[in-house]
Enzyme design. Sequence first.
Site, PDB file in Angstrom:
ATOM      1  N   THR A   1       3.275  -9.901  14.291  1.00 30.45           N
ATOM      2  CA  THR A   1       2.103 -10.422  13.595  1.00 30.45           C
ATOM      3  C   THR A   1       1.195  -9.235  13.295  1.00 30.45           C
ATOM      4  O   THR A   1       1.186  -8.249  14.038  1.00 30.45           O
ATOM      5  CB  THR A   1       1.415 -11.529  14.440  1.00 30.45           C
ATOM      6  OG1 THR A   1       0.444 -12.185  13.641  1.00 30.45           O
ATOM      7  CG2 THR A   1       0.757 -11.005  15.700  1.00 30.45           C
TER       8      THR A   1
ATOM      9  N   ASP B   1       0.122  -7.054   4.573  1.00 33.55           N
ATOM     10  CA  ASP B   1      -0.608  -8.325   4.733  1.00 33.55           C
ATOM     11  C   ASP B   1       0.302  -9.505   5.076  1.00 33.55           C
ATOM     12  O   ASP B   1      -0.069 -10.357   5.878  1.00 33.55           O
ATOM     13  CB  ASP B   1      -1.416  -8.647   3.464  1.00 33.55           C
ATOM     14  CG  ASP B   1      -2.609  -7.718   3.300  1.00 33.55           C
ATOM     15  OD1 ASP B   1      -2.981  -7.057   4.282  1.00 33.55           O
ATOM     16  OD2 ASP B   1      -3.163  -7.653   2.187  1.00 33.55           O
TER      17      ASP B   1
ATOM     18  N   THR C   1       0.821  -1.223   0.000  1.00 32.48           N
ATOM     19  CA  THR C   1       0.000   0.000   0.000  1.00 32.48           C
ATOM     20  C   THR C   1       0.851   1.268   0.000  1.00 32.48           C
ATOM     21  O   THR C   1       0.490   2.259  -0.624  1.00 32.48           O
ATOM     22  CB  THR C   1      -0.915   0.001   1.258  1.00 32.48           C
ATOM     23  OG1 THR C   1      -1.787  -1.116   1.166  1.00 32.48           O
ATOM     24  CG2 THR C   1      -1.737   1.261   1.368  1.00 32.48           C
TER      25      THR C   1
ATOM     26  N   ASP D   1       1.326  -6.415  -4.528  1.00 31.63           N
ATOM     27  CA  ASP D   1       0.529  -6.490  -3.310  1.00 31.63           C
ATOM     28  C   ASP D   1       1.121  -7.669  -2.552  1.00 31.63           C
ATOM     29  O   ASP D   1       1.339  -8.739  -3.134  1.00 31.63           O
ATOM     30  CB  ASP D   1      -0.939  -6.756  -3.686  1.00 31.63           C
ATOM     31  CG  ASP D   1      -1.851  -6.719  -2.477  1.00 31.63           C
ATOM     32  OD1 ASP D   1      -1.615  -7.473  -1.516  1.00 31.63           O
ATOM     33  OD2 ASP D   1      -2.803  -5.933  -2.492  1.00 31.63           O
TER      34      ASP D   1
ATOM     35  N   SER E   1       0.064  -9.845  -0.756  1.00 31.79           N
ATOM     36  CA  SER E   1      -0.676 -11.114  -0.779  1.00 31.79           C
ATOM     37  C   SER E   1      -0.057 -12.036  -1.834  1.00 31.79           C
ATOM     38  O   SER E   1      -0.240 -13.250  -1.779  1.00 31.79           O
ATOM     39  CB  SER E   1      -2.141 -10.889  -1.149  1.00 31.79           C
ATOM     40  OG  SER E   1      -2.651  -9.818  -0.447  1.00 31.79           O
TER      41      SER E   1
ATOM     42  N   THR F   1      -0.413 -22.112  19.312  1.00 32.13           N
ATOM     43  CA  THR F   1      -1.701 -21.760  19.926  1.00 32.13           C
ATOM     44  C   THR F   1      -2.444 -20.718  19.094  1.00 32.13           C
ATOM     45  O   THR F   1      -1.820 -19.883  18.430  1.00 32.13           O
ATOM     46  CB  THR F   1      -1.529 -21.231  21.370  1.00 32.13           C
ATOM     47  OG1 THR F   1      -2.802 -20.811  21.860  1.00 32.13           O
ATOM     48  CG2 THR F   1      -0.543 -20.087  21.475  1.00 32.13           C
ATOM     49  N   GLN F   2      -3.758 -20.781  19.144  1.00 35.52           N
ATOM     50  CA  GLN F   2      -4.584 -19.761  18.481  1.00 35.52           C
ATOM     51  C   GLN F   2      -4.582 -18.464  19.269  1.00 35.52           C
ATOM     52  O   GLN F   2      -4.987 -17.430  18.771  1.00 35.52           O
ATOM     53  CB  GLN F   2      -6.039 -20.247  18.388  1.00 35.52           C
ATOM     54  CG  GLN F   2      -6.225 -21.413  17.491  1.00 35.52           C
ATOM     55  CD  GLN F   2      -7.653 -21.919  17.469  1.00 35.52           C
ATOM     56  OE1 GLN F   2      -8.577 -21.263  17.934  1.00 35.52           O
ATOM     57  NE2 GLN F   2      -7.837 -23.088  16.908  1.00 35.52           N
ATOM     58  N   CYS F   3      -4.177 -18.550  20.546  1.00 36.33           N
ATOM     59  CA  CYS F   3      -4.187 -17.341  21.383  1.00 36.33           C
ATOM     60  C   CYS F   3      -3.092 -16.397  20.920  1.00 36.33           C
ATOM     61  O   CYS F   3      -2.036 -16.827  20.459  1.00 36.33           O
ATOM     62  CB  CYS F   3      -3.954 -17.694  22.843  1.00 36.33           C
ATOM     63  SG  CYS F   3      -5.207 -18.780  23.503  1.00 36.33           S
TER      64      CYS F   3
HETATM   65  N1  ASP Z   1      -2.729  -5.538   0.454  1.00 34.09           N
HETATM   66  C1  ASP Z   1      -1.664  -4.672   0.853  1.00 34.09           C
HETATM   67  C2  ASP Z   1      -0.372  -5.463   0.818  1.00 34.09           C
HETATM   68  O1  ASP Z   1      -0.144  -6.262   1.688  1.00 34.09           O
HETATM   69  C3  ASP Z   1      -1.929  -4.128   2.208  1.00 34.09           C
HETATM   70  C4  ASP Z   1      -0.901  -3.171   2.739  1.00 34.09           C
HETATM   71  O2  ASP Z   1       0.182  -2.989   2.242  1.00 34.09           O
HETATM   72  O3  ASP Z   1      -1.205  -2.526   3.774  1.00 34.09           O
HETATM   73  O4  ASP Z   1       0.390  -5.302  -0.100  1.00 34.09           O
END
Ligand code: ASP
Length: 336
Positions: A161, A91, A13, A58, A60, A271-273
Amino acid sequence: MQKKVLIIYTGGTIGMVETEDGYATKSGYLHKVLGRMSELFHSGMPHWELIEFERICDSSNISISDWSAMAHTIRDNYDKFDGFVILHGTDTMAYTASALSFMLEGLGKPVILTGAQIPIGQARSDARDNLISSVIIAGEGRVPEVCVYFGKKLLRGNRSTKVSADEMEAFSSPNFPPLATSAIDIRYIDSLIRPAGNMLEVVDFAEDMPIAVLKIFPGIQFKMFENIMTENLKALVIEAFGVGNIPQYDAELLPLIRKAADNGTIIVVCTQCLRGKVQLGTYETSSALKKAGAVSGGDMTVEAAVTKLRYLFAKRCSPGRIKSLMEKDLRGELSE
Ligand code: ASP
């Protein structure tokens, strides 16, 4: 002498522009914006250079080969710069930070990952502080680790995280305090910072490495997972309840896990916590996992567990050694 920082732009972003399909990366755009940011040329700032990846994305879409490209760019420029800033999407930033902490063996200089929740070209963007503070921290050289700087905090990368999809303080390291915080000055907590390594070597991860993450939920039907738990599965990270518990109602799970363990699949329980650690055997509901051959991920994040597994496979460790090293602290990712 003026310090030198290499900024590596991988996407996210921070450098995105609005398009008909939503925010997207645009080659060359970030370079122009940085060139106009007077703060970056202030006399107190380190000298900086920018490398933009050919494929800015991005995050992702981040891949194992992107991690290699980042690690090799750092290695190839290691002697020329005092520190490195990686501009990255939020992300998957915690995955990349964890991966690089293992890949950059013997690291002795700061590698600071940062990005933004709002693109740099917008009035309310958080990019300016994230970028400027990261460049300063990288130039100062006091934290020879892979870190995430975001929302005024410097976090150990493999403890970080993403905890918020829309707040400026998007990252946390729930099981480890920040290494520094940014106020009027940058306040480092020296006692938490790891010592510098003295010879950098890159450990490349294999692209083809079948690892699965299984999040447990009430009502889960384990039979659904039988097809993936074959001898091809190298490792399975189970995100269990609390200190490592799984439901006992389903008689299918344990034979499946036992079979996976017999097949040589490494089974790690996280753990999920958000906070706290796995302690297999505390409850009846986790003893069986232990007996079936699973190991504890302690207080590691799933991001750290997955990338640590890739690292140990890349080092060609035997299954027994991988199991024992998953329970040992290698890069500050785990409290023993
Ligand atoms: N979807 C974007 C990415 O991970 C979100 C971000 O950068 O805040 O590239």
